[in-house]
Scaffold this motif. Sequence first.
Motif, PDB file in Angstrom:
ATOM      1  N   ASN A 260      39.838  36.151   7.293  1.00  0.00           N
ATOM      2  CA  ASN A 260      40.503  34.574   7.578  1.00  0.00           C
ATOM      3  C   ASN A 260      40.875  34.898   8.845  1.00  0.00           C
ATOM      4  N   SER A 261      42.109  35.806   9.261  1.00  0.00           N
ATOM      5  CA  SER A 261      41.947  35.330  10.804  1.00  0.00           C
ATOM      6  C   SER A 261      41.298  35.127  11.855  1.00  0.00           C
ATOM      7  N   TRP A 262      40.381  35.749  11.874  1.00  0.00           N
ATOM      8  CA  TRP A 262      39.645  35.437  13.137  1.00  0.00           C
ATOM      9  C   TRP A 262      37.997  34.429  13.032  1.00  0.00           C
ATOM     10  N   THR A 263      38.019  34.277  11.582  1.00  0.00           N
ATOM     11  CA  THR A 263      36.148  32.963  11.391  1.00  0.00           C
ATOM     12  C   THR A 263      36.691  32.031  12.423  1.00  0.00           C
ATOM     13  N   LEU A 264      37.566  31.660  12.762  1.00  0.00           N
ATOM     14  CA  LEU A 264      37.993  30.262  13.697  1.00  0.00           C
ATOM     15  C   LEU A 264      37.309  30.357  14.692  1.00  0.00           C
ATOM     16  N   VAL A 265      38.029  31.081  14.999  1.00  0.00           N
ATOM     17  CA  VAL A 265      37.936  31.515  16.623  1.00  0.00           C
ATOM     18  C   VAL A 265      36.425  31.217  16.745  1.00  0.00           C
ATOM     19  N   LEU A 266      35.751  32.915  16.534  1.00  0.00           N
ATOM     20  CA  LEU A 266      34.684  32.942  16.423  1.00  0.00           C
ATOM     21  C   LEU A 266      33.686  32.259  16.236  1.00  0.00           C
ATOM     22  N   SER A 267      33.761  30.972  15.174  1.00  0.00           N
ATOM     23  CA  SER A 267      32.651  30.065  14.327  1.00  0.00           C
ATOM     24  C   SER A 267      33.060  28.950  16.109  1.00  0.00           C
ATOM     25  N   VAL A 268      34.487  29.267  16.780  1.00  0.00           N
ATOM     26  CA  VAL A 268      34.402  27.864  18.143  1.00  0.00           C
ATOM     27  C   VAL A 268      33.502  28.869  18.980  1.00  0.00           C
ATOM     28  N   ILE A 269      33.733  30.098  19.191  1.00  0.00           N
ATOM     29  CA  ILE A 269      32.872  30.626  20.234  1.00  0.00           C
ATOM     30  C   ILE A 269      31.607  30.274  19.692  1.00  0.00           C
ATOM     31  N   THR A 270      30.774  30.665  18.547  1.00  0.00           N
ATOM     32  CA  THR A 270      29.647  30.454  17.980  1.00  0.00           C
ATOM     33  C   THR A 270      29.144  29.210  19.106  1.00  0.00           C
ATOM     34  N   ALA A 271      29.744  27.633  18.456  1.00  0.00           N
ATOM     35  CA  ALA A 271      29.250  26.518  18.805  1.00  0.00           C
ATOM     36  C   ALA A 271      28.974  25.993  20.094  1.00  0.00           C
ATOM     37  N   ALA A 272      30.358  26.862  20.532  1.00  0.00           N
ATOM     38  CA  ALA A 272      30.274  26.851  22.305  1.00  0.00           C
ATOM     39  C   ALA A 272      29.056  27.620  22.574  1.00  0.00           C
ATOM     40  N   THR A 273      28.735  28.521  22.182  1.00  0.00           N
ATOM     41  CA  THR A 273      27.671  29.148  22.856  1.00  0.00           C
ATOM     42  C   THR A 273      26.610  28.444  22.790  1.00  0.00           C
ATOM     43  N   LEU A 274      26.184  27.847  21.638  1.00  0.00           N
ATOM     44  CA  LEU A 274      25.060  27.034  20.880  1.00  0.00           C
ATOM     45  C   LEU A 274      25.355  25.553  22.088  1.00  0.00           C
ATOM     46  N   PHE A 275      26.182  25.054  22.409  1.00  0.00           N
ATOM     47  CA  PHE A 275      25.706  24.056  22.892  1.00  0.00           C
ATOM     48  C   PHE A 275      25.409  24.004  24.311  1.00  0.00           C
ATOM     49  N   VAL A 276      26.208  25.211  24.712  1.00  0.00           N
ATOM     50  CA  VAL A 276      26.379  25.111  26.414  1.00  0.00           C
ATOM     51  C   VAL A 276      24.581  26.245  26.749  1.00  0.00           C
ATOM     52  N   GLY A 277      24.107  26.706  25.926  1.00  0.00           N
ATOM     53  CA  GLY A 277      23.346  27.464  26.185  1.00  0.00           C
ATOM     54  C   GLY A 277      22.242  26.528  25.679  1.00  0.00           C
TER      55      GLY A 277
END
Lengths: 458, 179
Positions: A260-277
């Motif tokens: 619960n504590s890290w899913t949000l941070v990591l999902s933002v990283i994932t979305a940013a990675t998909l978008f930028v890439g």
Amino acid sequence: MKAIIAATISGVILMFAGILVKEKKNAVTLAVILLLALLGVNIYEVVSTPAAAPQAFFNNMLRIDRYAVWFNTLLTGCTLLYVLLIGKEIAKVGSHVAEYFALICFILCGLYILSGYNNMLMLFLGIEIISIPQYILAGSDKKNLKSSEASLKYFLMGAFSTGILLMGITLLYGATGSFYITNFTFLQADSLNVLALAGIILVMIALSFKVSAAPFHMWTPDVYDGAPTAFTAFMATVAKAAAFIAFLRLFQVAFGSLSNSWTLVLSVITAATLFVGNITAVFQQSVKRMLAYSSIAQAGFMLFAVISVNAIAWQGIIIYAVAYSVATIGIFAVLLKLKDYTYDGFNGLAQKEPTLAFVATIFLLSLAGIPLTGGFMAKYYVLSAAMQQGHLMWLVIFALLMAAISVYYYFRVIIAMYFKPGNPELNSPVTQTDKFLLILTCAIVLLIGIFPQLFLSV
Amino acid sequence: MYEVLFWFLTIMAIGCALGVILSRNPVNSVLFLIATFFAISGHYLLLNAQFLAVVNIIVYAGAIMVLFLFVMMLMNLNADVEPQKSRLAQLAGMIAGGVLFLVILAALRTASLSVLDKQSNDIGLIKNLGKVLFTQYVLPFEISSVLFLSAIIGAVVISRKEEVHSTVADGSVNTSDIK
């Protein structure tokens, strides 16, 4: 454990072979033989490891289970395929051919550690063992200024991110008093231990850097573009998969109950990675640079396995790592045959070399995730792992949208090969062996797409 | 006595660390860094970790920093050649660093750390350290040799001259060095 020893010994043998073996071709042959032996050792480990309980080695420093050994075997197979396909090109990079193969063996040793570590010290050592050879391989083309730039940039950024990793490990040790990832007792005791959470975030940042997730991806295009193409193919595939298995292991085994504590941070990283890439890949003019950005985009998909704390995620990463590695190694093998790395360089390849164009098409379809290829199954597994989590629906939809965008830049290459007139210049003639190996690679890609269970059965 | 030493070393470490980042002259920065290492070594001694303290001084303050100082002096860096960062990058860096500082500060404020008993603690003595290194931590100790091997190979691959064999028209092999 035997595989770690075997990989190290292979590396040492190749190192000494650098003195004795003068002919470059013999060094490649020796590397192929040693990798075959290494594959044999891995298969032996798969057979001899009990299916139920993981084996603990050296005071629980490593906990190697059947899954880890199977992952190692598949990636060793990918490395063997890589050396068979691209070995000739590796020999052209510089004069220290045997040493390059020794470094590749050491990276495999790092991979074996990362798939089975149970202690933060082993995580640190494993990450460093896969990183330092990569800094060297990136700069191995010494006459090329871009290669040296890539090496220096990678080294400085990598050293910095290792510092962040160590700081995170320190905070975690301060919070728990233990280096063992299965011992992180704070997870049950108090879930709002701020010291531990700060440690988790720092470790997450460092590992995101190693797998080239946005916003820590800045080094990726320059390093993958600047490094000799023969080594980019390895750095973007097997070495990246090694970093991913470490990421997955840490966040599922150690921090899984705290998700619960890290899913949000990591999902933002994932979305940013998909978008930028994906978005940046659209604007590239060089196919090599496009593949560098596409490797960022693919890392975004692999991050789905890290986010989802369930059994499908473990299967997803294994399928994704293999499907992506095989297809990327294949497309780099095709790229290495061409003189001109721009899209225009591919014009008219279908007329001149139909086999080359056909296999390249299959690899690109797999990377784009078209059904019947390995890439589709890989994307299916990681996304269904995220679906099972329930609250990640928005991210899955976003990923599907981004996958649709990725079709544009992969198909640009296919269109150039089949529908544009031109006469591409080849570096070296395509021999019968090349054709056979490329078709074999192609068959593996299709096999993953049609019978994914074959690669999951352990 | 212990308290006085602790506070003296702490103030020295923090003051010198601030000196590293605030001083304009890079040579002064390096000298401040050496002083910081000495202060931290003092802390190690207070924790009864003599081996760590000595190694810290020999390796970091002694070898690495002196090498660093040499490079600094040879390159003759000063404020004029220093690349100017844009105001935006400076601001972003300040905010990012400040946030990290805040998080770690908050973490340490609420943390309940187990305190080391300094009387009965002799883990930092060289005898105990060696024992732990060769029993509990023997695998990381041995595996790190792979790391060093790859670093050695890297040094050889990167620093050795490339020998280029170019075949001349009459078939004889001509060897020439390229820098």
